[in-house]
Design a protein around this motif. Structure first.
Motif, PDB file in Angstrom:
ATOM      1  N   VAL A 122       0.854  -1.189   0.000  1.00 16.39           N
ATOM      2  CA  VAL A 122       0.000   0.000   0.000  1.00 16.39           C
ATOM      3  C   VAL A 122       0.889   1.237   0.000  1.00 16.39           C
ATOM      4  O   VAL A 122       2.028   1.200   0.472  1.00 16.39           O
ATOM      5  N   ALA A 123       0.402   2.329  -0.548  1.00 20.95           N
ATOM      6  CA  ALA A 123       1.097   3.618  -0.383  1.00 20.95           C
ATOM      7  C   ALA A 123       0.042   4.702  -0.188  1.00 20.95           C
ATOM      8  O   ALA A 123      -0.938   4.761  -0.933  1.00 20.95           O
ATOM      9  N   THR A 124       0.255   5.507   0.841  1.00 22.31           N
ATOM     10  CA  THR A 124      -0.615   6.660   1.035  1.00 22.31           C
ATOM     11  C   THR A 124       0.095   7.878   0.447  1.00 22.31           C
ATOM     12  O   THR A 124       1.325   7.966   0.506  1.00 22.31           O
ATOM     13  N   VAL A 125      -0.652   8.790  -0.115  1.00 22.16           N
ATOM     14  CA  VAL A 125      -0.057  10.017  -0.661  1.00 22.16           C
ATOM     15  C   VAL A 125      -0.881  11.227  -0.222  1.00 22.16           C
ATOM     16  O   VAL A 125      -2.106  11.141  -0.105  1.00 22.16           O
ATOM     17  N   GLY A 126      -0.190  12.310   0.031  1.00 26.47           N
ATOM     18  CA  GLY A 126      -0.874  13.521   0.486  1.00 26.47           C
ATOM     19  C   GLY A 126       0.139  14.558   0.933  1.00 26.47           C
ATOM     20  O   GLY A 126       1.190  14.686   0.302  1.00 26.47           O
ATOM     21  N   TYR A 127      -0.177  15.227   2.023  1.00 20.84           N
ATOM     22  CA  TYR A 127       0.720  16.289   2.490  1.00 20.84           C
ATOM     23  C   TYR A 127       0.994  16.140   3.977  1.00 20.84           C
ATOM     24  O   TYR A 127       0.069  15.907   4.768  1.00 20.84           O
ATOM     25  N   ARG A 128       2.270  16.275   4.338  1.00 19.18           N
ATOM     26  CA  ARG A 128       2.694  16.103   5.723  1.00 19.18           C
ATOM     27  C   ARG A 128       2.005  17.102   6.654  1.00 19.18           C
ATOM     28  O   ARG A 128       1.757  18.255   6.251  1.00 19.18           O
ATOM     29  N   HIS A 129       1.712  16.661   7.859  1.00 20.95           N
ATOM     30  CA  HIS A 129       1.179  17.549   8.895  1.00 20.95           C
ATOM     31  C   HIS A 129       2.368  18.286   9.499  1.00 20.95           C
ATOM     32  O   HIS A 129       3.423  17.689   9.704  1.00 20.95           O
ATOM     33  N   GLU A 130       2.181  19.560   9.814  1.00 19.10           N
ATOM     34  CA  GLU A 130       3.330  20.310  10.362  1.00 19.10           C
ATOM     35  C   GLU A 130       3.797  19.732  11.693  1.00 19.10           C
ATOM     36  O   GLU A 130       4.937  19.963  12.105  1.00 19.10           O
ATOM     37  N   GLU A 131       2.922  18.955  12.350  1.00 20.67           N
ATOM     38  CA  GLU A 131       3.319  18.361  13.642  1.00 20.67           C
ATOM     39  C   GLU A 131       4.042  17.026  13.479  1.00 20.67           C
ATOM     40  O   GLU A 131       4.409  16.417  14.482  1.00 20.67           O
ATOM     41  N   ASP A 132       4.188  16.542  12.261  1.00 18.84           N
ATOM     42  CA  ASP A 132       4.855  15.249  12.098  1.00 18.84           C
ATOM     43  C   ASP A 132       6.347  15.392  12.383  1.00 18.84           C
ATOM     44  O   ASP A 132       7.107  15.961  11.593  1.00 18.84           O
ATOM     45  N   GLU A 133       6.759  14.846  13.528  1.00 13.21           N
ATOM     46  CA  GLU A 133       8.165  14.964  13.982  1.00 13.21           C
ATOM     47  C   GLU A 133       9.139  14.329  12.993  1.00 13.21           C
ATOM     48  O   GLU A 133      10.292  14.733  12.904  1.00 13.21           O
ATOM     49  N   PHE A 134       8.661  13.322  12.295  1.00 12.65           N
ATOM     50  CA  PHE A 134       9.566  12.545  11.438  1.00 12.65           C
ATOM     51  C   PHE A 134      10.174  13.368  10.303  1.00 12.65           C
ATOM     52  O   PHE A 134      11.220  13.023   9.787  1.00 12.65           O
ATOM     53  N   GLN A 135       9.509  14.474   9.952  1.00 14.56           N
ATOM     54  CA  GLN A 135      10.031  15.276   8.839  1.00 14.56           C
ATOM     55  C   GLN A 135      11.370  15.948   9.188  1.00 14.56           C
ATOM     56  O   GLN A 135      12.105  16.350   8.315  1.00 14.56           O
TER      57      GLN A 135
END
Ligand SMILES: Cc1cc2nc3c(=O)[nH]c(=O)nc-3n(C[C@H](O)[C@H](O)[C@H](O)COP(=O)(O)O)c2cc1C
Length: 210
Positions: free
Chosen positions: A181-194
């Motif tokens: 599976v792959a999800t696509v979209g836009y990162r949340h500004e709170e996503d620490e992983f970025q």
């Protein structure tokens, strides 16, 4: 650094998506085209790609995908479903496509048909399903890198229950089974992983030049 490599540094397996940001129809078309143009063994593309937009279905999929955020909050969910039992039907459809697309006779492709039948016919069902799944992974990889170039976030996912996905999406009736599976979209500004540094083998560890 060139733009392509920069995009690969920019991307990361996104853990939290902004549910308010959706991919534009133009970008979605580009992503689909990248998946469609993916390489595959023999060119057979032994898979279909289910693009899940429906919010209700995505709600059902989430608990059987370790509650991963992207299943409901990404813009789109791509399920790469490989063919359960690749055989004559798939070879015939592919051969007809070659003949029509390239405007050639069946005789021209007879040696290729024989080679495909030999390759596929020599494998048992398990080995064919592994082979088909590998091809689906390649298509998924095309999606991830193309998304990165478009500055669209994505997450490849194996963390889901395939049996449940097959049931919810009615894949078995279509002769398919969920591979990846792959999800696509836009990162949340709170996503620490970025903000985390990429962890990869060094060039010396990875490559053996002979
Ligand atoms: C086939 C495959 C399955 C993966 N499954 C998941 C998953 O279910 N959930 C997740 O958060 N990341 C998943 N990942 C992401 C990897 O953990 C990630 O790509 C890897 O740690 C490298 O990090 P990066 O992609 O952020 O650079 C998967 C990656 C691949 C290629």
């Amino acid at each position: 650094m060139n733009n392509y490599i920069e995009s690969l540094y920019w991307r990361y397996a996104t853990k939290k998506y902004d549910p308010n940001k959706k991919i534009t129809p133009t970008d979605l078309t580009t992503l689909k085209e990248a998946v469609r143009l993916s390489v595959s063994s023999l060119g057979l593309q032994p898979y279909k790609v289910i693009i899940v937009e429906d919010a209700e279905i995505r709600k059902q999929l989430k608990p059987v995908a370790f509650n991963q955020n992207g299943i409901t909050d990404a813009s789109h969910v791509f399920v790469f479903a490989s063919e359960i039992n690749v055989g004559k039907k798939h070879i015939d459809a592919y051969v007809n496509n070659i003949i029509t697309t390239r405007e050639i006779t069946r005789e021209t492709v007879t040696p290729f048909i024989k080679a495909m039948e030999g390759f596929i016919g020599a494998q048992d069902e398990t080995s064919k399903s592994f082979w088909a799944a590998k091809q689906a992974y390649l298509a998924m990889s095309s999606l991830i890198t193309t998304a990165a170039i478009l500055k669209i976030d994505a997450t490849p996912m194996e963390g889901f229950n395939k049996v449940e996905f097959d049931k919810i999406l009615g894949l078995e009736a279509m002769g398919l089974t969920a591979s990846v599976v792959a999800t696509v979209g836009y990162r949340h500004e709170e996503d620490e992983f970025q903000h985390m540094k990429k962890v990869r083998k060094s060039e010396e560890e990875l490559f053996i030049t002979i």
